[in-house]
Enzyme design. Structure first.
Site, PDB file in Angstrom:
ATOM      1  N   THR A 106      40.766  44.923  48.275  1.00 49.79           N
ATOM      2  CA  THR A 106      40.964  46.211  47.585  1.00 49.79           C
ATOM      3  C   THR A 106      40.771  47.322  48.595  1.00 49.79           C
ATOM      4  O   THR A 106      39.935  47.188  49.491  1.00 49.79           O
ATOM      5  CB  THR A 106      39.905  46.392  46.469  1.00 49.79           C
ATOM      6  OG1 THR A 106      40.031  45.334  45.527  1.00 49.79           O
ATOM      7  CG2 THR A 106      40.053  47.716  45.734  1.00 49.79           C
ATOM      8  N   ARG A 161      46.157  38.825  34.216  1.00 48.38           N
ATOM      9  CA  ARG A 161      44.769  39.069  34.682  1.00 48.38           C
ATOM     10  C   ARG A 161      44.610  40.505  35.194  1.00 48.38           C
ATOM     11  O   ARG A 161      45.423  41.006  35.949  1.00 48.38           O
ATOM     12  CB  ARG A 161      44.432  38.086  35.804  1.00 48.38           C
ATOM     13  CG  ARG A 161      43.013  38.196  36.360  1.00 48.38           C
ATOM     14  CD  ARG A 161      42.948  39.002  37.638  1.00 48.38           C
ATOM     15  NE  ARG A 161      41.652  38.845  38.324  1.00 48.38           N
ATOM     16  CZ  ARG A 161      41.277  39.581  39.364  1.00 48.38           C
ATOM     17  NH1 ARG A 161      42.075  40.511  39.841  1.00 48.38           N
ATOM     18  NH2 ARG A 161      40.105  39.391  39.928  1.00 48.38           N
ATOM     19  N   THR A 197      34.585  45.905  46.237  1.00 45.34           N
ATOM     20  CA  THR A 197      35.657  44.971  46.582  1.00 45.34           C
ATOM     21  C   THR A 197      35.073  43.569  46.509  1.00 45.34           C
ATOM     22  O   THR A 197      33.878  43.380  46.697  1.00 45.34           O
ATOM     23  CB  THR A 197      36.223  45.270  47.993  1.00 45.34           C
ATOM     24  OG1 THR A 197      37.199  44.276  48.337  1.00 45.34           O
ATOM     25  CG2 THR A 197      35.155  45.290  49.067  1.00 45.34           C
ATOM     26  N   GLY A 198      35.919  42.600  46.201  1.00 43.27           N
ATOM     27  CA  GLY A 198      35.411  41.234  46.119  1.00 43.27           C
ATOM     28  C   GLY A 198      35.889  40.544  44.860  1.00 43.27           C
ATOM     29  O   GLY A 198      36.851  40.985  44.224  1.00 43.27           O
ATOM     30  N   ASN A 199      35.223  39.478  44.504  1.00 42.90           N
ATOM     31  CA  ASN A 199      35.599  38.686  43.334  1.00 42.90           C
ATOM     32  C   ASN A 199      35.367  39.510  42.059  1.00 42.90           C
ATOM     33  O   ASN A 199      34.302  39.497  41.463  1.00 42.90           O
ATOM     34  CB  ASN A 199      34.780  37.390  43.303  1.00 42.90           C
ATOM     35  CG  ASN A 199      35.165  36.497  42.137  1.00 42.90           C
ATOM     36  OD1 ASN A 199      35.596  36.972  41.082  1.00 42.90           O
ATOM     37  ND2 ASN A 199      35.019  35.195  42.311  1.00 42.90           N
TER      38      ASN A 199
HETATM   39  N1  ASP Z   1      38.225  43.172  43.447  1.00 38.79           N
HETATM   40  C1  ASP Z   1      39.593  42.762  43.556  1.00 38.79           C
HETATM   41  C2  ASP Z   1      39.966  41.987  42.341  1.00 38.79           C
HETATM   42  O1  ASP Z   1      39.244  41.098  41.957  1.00 38.79           O
HETATM   43  C3  ASP Z   1      39.885  41.980  44.783  1.00 38.79           C
HETATM   44  C4  ASP Z   1      39.075  42.316  46.015  1.00 38.79           C
HETATM   45  O2  ASP Z   1      38.639  43.433  46.188  1.00 38.79           O
HETATM   46  O3  ASP Z   1      38.838  41.426  46.865  1.00 38.79           O
HETATM   47  O4  ASP Z   1      41.009  42.242  41.788  1.00 38.79           O
END
Ligand code: ASP
Length: 334
Positions: free
Chosen positions: A199, A227, A250-252
């Site tokens: 992100t 999703r 950012t992340g999962n």
């Molecule tokens: N947070 C984002 C999502 O899950 C992806 C990411 O930032 O790695 O859509």
């Protein structure tokens, strides 16, 4: 402004003095005191990951010229959305059926107003559509094909979000005949080896002392169609409090949105915690619950003090960059 059947404005829902008088003593004492306002620092723009220097280079001249933090965040994120990067914007991260869809959010400190789109299809500038949700409507989040229809109504052009790179990535994955890894069990007790995700998030403070935050992503590779991740969820992907500061994540996102980490970090700063400690506490809330994910957060106070934290990205090089009049400084978050 819409009113309900009592004639009361739907947005004027605060508890007035008369309402407070009817609250019991214990409820009344649970209402937090107004935070002591943190002094405004000099203008800044913070952007996450390696997108930082390029996005800040777009936003900084606008800020230095007296531009609004809202325009700056939109322009910085548009720049990344149109780069052709695999992890953010058009041309990347296909879902389980090969389509790229976008999530984005923008939040404006002075009014606490926000706009977001989830699973936006066939429109490239997701953060700009989110801004239209914020400025042209009373809504905060519009999703899916209806977000595309809304964007068309607002004058955005429909186009494909598929690129040669995203098509090839999907062809290779689809040839294996697998389902999305989102059908696997929750990432608790063992690290989830998920397909990739990323992100971009930006936070700006302008010369007028106004804060704005935004974020944009194409989500998680081979996600189940429909999703929506954390990015367009207020308090999960991003959050701002005009009196305190702002945070981006950012992340999962499937896990992170369960903990509202950006809201959590800003509220901790509101209580007096410094940005780095607030970022660490927000991430620790997730890991303490047993989740083993990759995730990070960048936090900045309105006086310009900042800090970050991450989990599971010890080798991935999570960083953010802060540009001020003194230059651009990249801050790794080890
Ligand atoms: N947070 C984002 C999502 O899950 C992806 C990411 O930032 O790695 O859509």
């Amino acid at each position: 402004m819409a009113t309900d059947s009592t004639g009361v404005s739907r947005r004027a829902f605060g508890v007035g003095a008369a309402g407070l008088a009817t609250l019991g003593a214990s409820q009344a004492s649970a209402i937090p005191a107004k935070p002591k306002a943190i002094p405004t620092g000099k203008p800044f723009i913070l952007t996450t990951w390696d997108f930082g220097p390029g996005a800040n280079a777009i936003g900084w001249p606008m800020l230095a010229g007296g531009g609004s933090a809202l325009d700056v965040v939109e322009a910085a994120i548009n720049h990344v959305e149109l780069l052709g990067d695999y992890w953010v914007g058009a041309g990347g991260v296909p879902n389980e059926v090969g389509e790229t869809t976008l999530d984005a959010m923008i939040m404006w400190g002075p009014t606490h107003d926000a706009g977001a789109v989830g699973c936006l299809k066939r429109v490239k500038k997701a953060i700009s559509v989110a801004r239209k949700v914020m400025e042209a409507t009373q809504h905060s989040l519009i999703v899916g094909d209806d977000a595309t229809r809304f964007a068309a109504r607002m004058g955005f052009t429909e186009t494909t979000l598929t690129s040669v790179v995203s098509q090839q990535a999907w062809d290779k994955w689809a040839a294996k005949g697998e389902k999305s890894d989102a059908f696997k069990s929750e990432p608790i007790g063992k690290p989830a080896k998920l397909a990739g995700h990323d992100t971009v998030g930006s936070i700006a403070l302008d010369a007028a002392g106004n804060l704005c935050v935004g974020c944009s992503t194409n989500g998680r590779e081979f996600k189940i169609p429909g999703r929506v991740g954390d990015s367009p969820i207020i308090g999960a992907g991003a959050y701002v409090d005009q009196a305190v500061g702002a945070a981006v994540a950012t992340g999962n996102g499937d896990v992170m949105m369960r903990f509202l980490p950006t809201y959590h970090a800003v509220e901790l700063m509101r209580g007096g915690m410094e940005p780095k400690a607030a970022a660490e506490a927000a991430i620790q809330r997730i890991t303490d619950a047993g989740y083993e994910i990759s995730g990070g957060i960048a936090v900045i106070r309105r006086d310009g003090m900042h800090g970050g934290a991450q989990t599971g990205w010890e080798k991935a090089g999570f960083s953010y960059s802060v540009q001020t009049a003194a230059g651009n400084v990249k801050t790794p978050v080890p």
